[in-house]
Design an enzyme around this catalytic site. Structure first.
Site, PDB file in Angstrom:
ATOM      1  N   SER A  69       0.922  -3.332   1.714  1.00 25.23           N
ATOM      2  CA  SER A  69       2.327  -3.495   2.093  1.00 25.23           C
ATOM      3  C   SER A  69       2.707  -2.654   3.294  1.00 25.23           C
ATOM      4  CB  SER A  69       3.226  -3.131   0.907  1.00 25.23           C
ATOM      5  OG  SER A  69       2.973  -1.794   0.484  1.00 25.23           O
TER       6      SER A  69
ATOM      7  N   ALA B 204       0.066  -0.883   5.360  1.00 30.80           N
ATOM      8  CA  ALA B 204      -1.008  -0.641   6.318  1.00 30.80           C
ATOM      9  C   ALA B 204      -2.081  -1.715   6.210  1.00 30.80           C
ATOM     10  CB  ALA B 204      -1.617   0.743   6.091  1.00 30.80           C
TER      11      ALA B 204
ATOM     12  N   VAL C 119      -6.344  -2.177   7.090  1.00 30.75           N
ATOM     13  CA  VAL C 119      -7.561  -1.440   7.403  1.00 30.75           C
ATOM     14  C   VAL C 119      -8.549  -2.373   8.093  1.00 30.75           C
ATOM     15  CG1 VAL C 119      -9.487  -0.084   6.499  1.00 30.75           C
ATOM     16  CG2 VAL C 119      -7.223   0.112   5.450  1.00 30.75           C
TER      17      VAL C 119
ATOM     18  N   LYS D   4      -7.247   2.601   9.949  1.00 32.42           N
ATOM     19  CA  LYS D   4      -6.110   2.342   9.068  1.00 32.42           C
ATOM     20  C   LYS D   4      -4.852   2.295   9.919  1.00 32.42           C
ATOM     21  CE  LYS D   4      -3.744   4.049   4.925  1.00 32.42           C
ATOM     22  NZ  LYS D   4      -3.761   5.062   3.844  1.00 32.42           N
TER      23      LYS D   4
ATOM     24  N   ASP E 165      -5.657   5.633  -6.028  1.00 30.24           N
ATOM     25  CA  ASP E 165      -5.798   4.270  -5.523  1.00 30.24           C
ATOM     26  C   ASP E 165      -7.260   3.965  -5.191  1.00 30.24           C
ATOM     27  OD1 ASP E 165      -4.982   1.729  -4.912  1.00 30.24           O
ATOM     28  OD2 ASP E 165      -4.402   2.203  -2.848  1.00 30.24           O
TER      29      ASP E 165
END
Length: 356
Positions: free
Chosen positions: A63, A65, A67, A82, A153
């Site tokens: 939501s 970022a 990568v 990122k 995460d």
């Protein structure tokens, strides 16, 4: 380049490796790197500039970022980029500031290095090294848990860069956290049921999911319709818990007595047939994927599990700032050769050691 440490005879892969569909794009990136003029190399390429990095492919998108996998034109290393989207009126998100601050303080061979930061009016880009594997993951987890930091995460996309994501310093005594953490497929049942007083056990569950996925080649708990289905998939494997097996279960905010039904758990090796081919893998996975959070093995104890017994004992004496790949008997294979095998064929043969 990102190095891969191989345990036993299994070579866990990452979600973006060895894909022929992406090969031509990635090879073009390498060819672009080699086409850089000698004059430009002599002048030097600066840190902090977006033009210093070549984007190869998008790895994942969240939501806030996105990568990307890329190559540094500064040193030709594979990196993870990122890219954090900035809101004009809000400035740099505090989560990005927190992440950068933590990465600056943590000094460990298995904690990702933050190589560079690029800021424009629209984005903030963190440039990370690119690395992965289970022993290194647990070693890094053990370190940040000793520093009272939770990752919150863990998932394959993040492990490709080992970034700390929602990492947060854990106060003592422990404070209450949010239950809206961890990507759904890797979220433990206690957090799915609304628990907010979690500890390092939250990361162990996620690491266990990643461990099984490495061996099986697909996520073990892949729900499509939300937390309820996610719990159902977990109970299918672990069996539905009770107050006897999980003290305080009925006090969790989202506990539903109707979910407590008679259901025999299936062994992990039944769900994941490849598990039986790897000695001690099912036992380690089971100790990480335990419904009752306090029953999960710690990262430090997991490193001592018999699953890792084939590894050289010198691994356990490696200083925090030193890579385990420096230990004799542990071979390395630059991941760039996996990604661009055809491109590099004949160029690097004879210079690489085999997988340990």
């Amino acid at each position: 380049m990102g190095d891969t440490l191989c345990v036993s005879a299994v070579r866990p892969g990452c979600s973006s490796c060895c894909s022929e569909r992406r090969g031509s794009q990635q090879i073009q990136g390498l060819q672009h790197m080699e086409a850089v003029s000698a004059a430009e190399q002599r002048q030097g390429i600066l840190f902090g500039a977006a033009t210093s990095y070549v984007h190869l492919e998008k790895l994942c998108e969240g939501s806030c970022a996105t990568v990307y996998k890329g190559i540094s034109r500064i040193n030709s290393q594979v990196v993870a980029l990122k890219v954090i989207r900035l809101e004009a009126e809000e400035g740099v998100p505090f989560t990005a500031i927190r992440e950068a601050s933590l990465l600056k303080c943590l000094k460990h061979a298995n904690i990702v290095l933050l190589h560079d930061i690029i800021q424009t009016r629209e984005t903030l880009t963190f440039v990370f090294e690119y690395m992965l594997f289970m022993f290194q993951l647990l070693r890094g987890l053990a370190y940040i848990h000793q520093q009272h930091i939770l990752h919150r995460d863990l998932k394959p996309q993040n492990l490709l860069i080992s970034c700390l994501g929602l990492a947060r310093a854990q106060s003592i005594p422990r404070q209450t956290y949010s239950s809206e953490v961890v990507t759904l497929w890797y979220r433990p049942p206690d957090v799915l049921l609304g628990a907010t007083a979690y500890s390092s056990d939250i990361d162990i569950w996620s690491a266990g999911c990643v461990f099984v996925e490495m061996i099986q080649g697909q996520p073990i708990f892949a729900a499509t319709s939300g937390a309820h289905e996610q719990l159902e998939k977990i109970w299918e494997v672990l069996g539905v818990p009770t107050e006897d097996t999980w003290p305080g279960l009925s006090k969790l905010p989202n506990y539903n007595p109707e979910l407590v039904a008679s259901r025999r758990p299936q062994r992990l090796r039944v769900i994941c047939d490849r598990m039986s081919r790897v000695p001690a893998a099912e036992n380690l996975a089971s100790r990480m994927l335990t419904a009752f959070p306090r029953g999960r093995i710690s990262a430090q104890d997991a490193l001592l599990h018999s699953f890792f017994s084939p590894l050289p004992p010198q691994l356990y004496q490696v200083p925090a700032g030193q890579s385990v790949l420096t230990v004799p008997g542990v071979g390395l294979q630059p991941e760039i050769c996996d990604l661009f095998a055809s491109y590099w064929k004949g160029r690097v043969s004879g210079r690489l050691s085999k997988f340990w």
